[in-house]
Design a protein around this motif. Sequence first.
Motif, PDB file in Angstrom:
ATOM      1  N   UNK A 196      41.249  31.218  42.658  1.00 34.24           N
ATOM      2  CA  UNK A 196      40.570  31.527  41.398  1.00 34.24           C
ATOM      3  C   UNK A 196      40.477  33.044  41.246  1.00 34.24           C
ATOM      4  N   UNK A 197      41.564  33.692  40.823  1.00 31.83           N
ATOM      5  CA  UNK A 197      41.622  35.161  40.814  1.00 31.83           C
ATOM      6  C   UNK A 197      40.551  35.823  39.953  1.00 31.83           C
ATOM      7  N   UNK A 198      40.096  35.164  38.911  1.00 31.43           N
ATOM      8  CA  UNK A 198      39.131  35.792  37.998  1.00 31.43           C
ATOM      9  C   UNK A 198      37.679  35.544  38.406  1.00 31.43           C
ATOM     10  N   UNK A 199      37.470  34.796  39.479  1.00 26.68           N
ATOM     11  CA  UNK A 199      36.112  34.425  39.856  1.00 26.68           C
ATOM     12  C   UNK A 199      35.296  35.628  40.306  1.00 26.68           C
ATOM     13  N   UNK A 200      34.146  35.822  39.690  1.00 25.00           N
ATOM     14  CA  UNK A 200      33.137  36.745  40.165  1.00 25.00           C
ATOM     15  C   UNK A 200      31.890  36.572  39.302  1.00 25.00           C
ATOM     16  N   UNK A 201      30.765  37.039  39.824  1.00 27.05           N
ATOM     17  CA  UNK A 201      29.531  37.072  39.057  1.00 27.05           C
ATOM     18  C   UNK A 201      29.065  38.514  39.016  1.00 27.05           C
ATOM     19  N   UNK A 202      28.903  39.031  37.819  1.00 29.81           N
ATOM     20  CA  UNK A 202      28.507  40.423  37.629  1.00 29.81           C
ATOM     21  C   UNK A 202      27.008  40.462  37.364  1.00 29.81           C
ATOM     22  N   UNK A 203      26.226  41.010  38.302  1.00 25.88           N
ATOM     23  CA  UNK A 203      24.774  41.126  38.147  1.00 25.88           C
ATOM     24  C   UNK A 203      24.431  42.556  37.746  1.00 25.88           C
TER      25      UNK A 203
END
Length: 455
Positions: A196-203
Amino acid sequence: MDLVKFENALKIGETAAIEFKRAGGTVVGIPENAAPSMVKNFISAIGNPDLFSPTLYLEPEIFKYRKKTLIHIHVPSSGEVHSFKKRIYDRMDEADVKVSATAKIAQMYIRKQEIYTERRMYPYVKLKDLRLDLLPMVRILAKNNGGGSHLWEKLSNMDLLKSAGLYAEDHATGKNGFNLAAVMLLGRDEVIRDVSPAYQTDALVRKVNVDRYDDRLTVVTNLVESFEQLFKFATLHLPDKFYVEGAERKSLRNIVAREMLVNTLMHREYSSAYQAKFVIEQDRMYVENANRARFNGPITLRNLEPFPKNPLIANFFRNIGYSEKLGSGARKMFKYGRLYSGVDPEFIEDDVFRIIQPLNENYSFDAEIANGMGGQKSSQNGGQKSGQNESSELDSTEFILEQIARNPHITRRELSKSVGMAPSAVQKHIEKLKSSGRIARIGGDRGGHWEVYRK
C-alpha cells in the motif's frame, strides 16, 4: 407496502434515501387506470441496455392510501456502478450529480465492491514479513481485555494469525496466504510500503501557525503501533479535563481521542490513495480517511446503523481492547464528546469519512452543572451553529431514550451524569418523551421504573 412505514416516511419527509414524486411529501396519487401502464413503462426503461448499464431489476408496487393510488419502488443498494445513457451519476444529499472525474468514478467502484479489500490475498507474504515481535504484546492485551484469559494466549504464532482470520484460503482461487488485513495490522514497514504505497496518517497541530502547522507526526507503520503513536500525539496536544462518573474519574480526552483514532484506522479503505489526517485546531479536531460509503450524509444517533468496513481489522482491535462492539464508538463519542466540549461531534459518511469534534478549552461540564447550565449550547461552546440546534435536540432526546431503555431503573440524576446535561435539561427531554407516548413512569421516584414504548 407497509402503511406504518409509509406514514413514518411522510412524517420524516424527503431524505437522501427517500424521494417523493412530487416533491414535498404531499400525497397526490395517480389515476388508478394508468398505474399498470406506468409500471410497465418503468420496467421497460430500467431493462433497456441503451438507457441503463448494467440493467436493473426492480419491482414497483401499486397500493392504496386514503383512497389514492400510489406506486412504491424500493431501490436496494447495488454492487455495481450503473450508468444512464452512458453517464454516471452520484447521489449528493437530495440531488443527482453527474460524475466525470476518473478519481471520483474509481471511488464509486471501491464503494460498490461487495468483497472487502482487506481480504485481498498476498500469497508471497511470509511469516518473516510480519512483526512477530508484536505478538507477545498482542497476547497480553487480549488476555487483559478478556478478563484474565484469552484463546490467543496458548496458540502458536501461526495459529493465532489463522484464528484472527489473517491467514486463510481464497475460495475463489484455492490459494492460501496472508491477506491485506494481516499486512496492515502486523506487517513490516517495507512490506506495507510495497503493498500500500500511499498508506500513511498525517497528524497535525494547527493552533498558532494555521497555514502550516505547530507540530507534525507522519505515521507509516503497522496499525497496532500506529494507534499507540497517534494516541500519544493526541494526549500531548489536548487538555485533559476533570470528570467523575459515579465514583470513577474518567479522562474525557483519552476517550474521545481513542474513539476517533480507532475509527480512522479500523474503518479506512486501504486500497485508496487518499491520505488520512488527524488534525488538532484551536476550536476543533477532526479525522478524515478514504471510505467505502454506505450512503452520503451526516450520521446521528437516530440513523446510526453500524456496518464494519474492515471486519477482520475491527475484530482484531476488539480482541486486544482497542475498540468495543460495533457501533459503541459512535455512541461513546456522542456522549463523551458533548461532555468534553459542550457540543455534539459530527460524523459525515461519504467517500471521505470525517469525524469532527469541537474543542473549547474554557468549557467544563462540572462548572456547567454547578451553574445549572449543563447541555446548554451557545456560540461560545465550540462554535455550535444555531441551525444545528434542532438536530442536536433530537439526538439528545434519542440518546436519553436509549439510556432509559437500557436501564429502566435509572434516576434523573444518573441520566444527567450519563448524557452530560443538567437535571433541568434532562427533565425537559423526559417530558417530551412522555408527552409523545414513548415512555411512562411506573411508580414513584424511589422504587419505580420506566417503561419504553417502541413505535
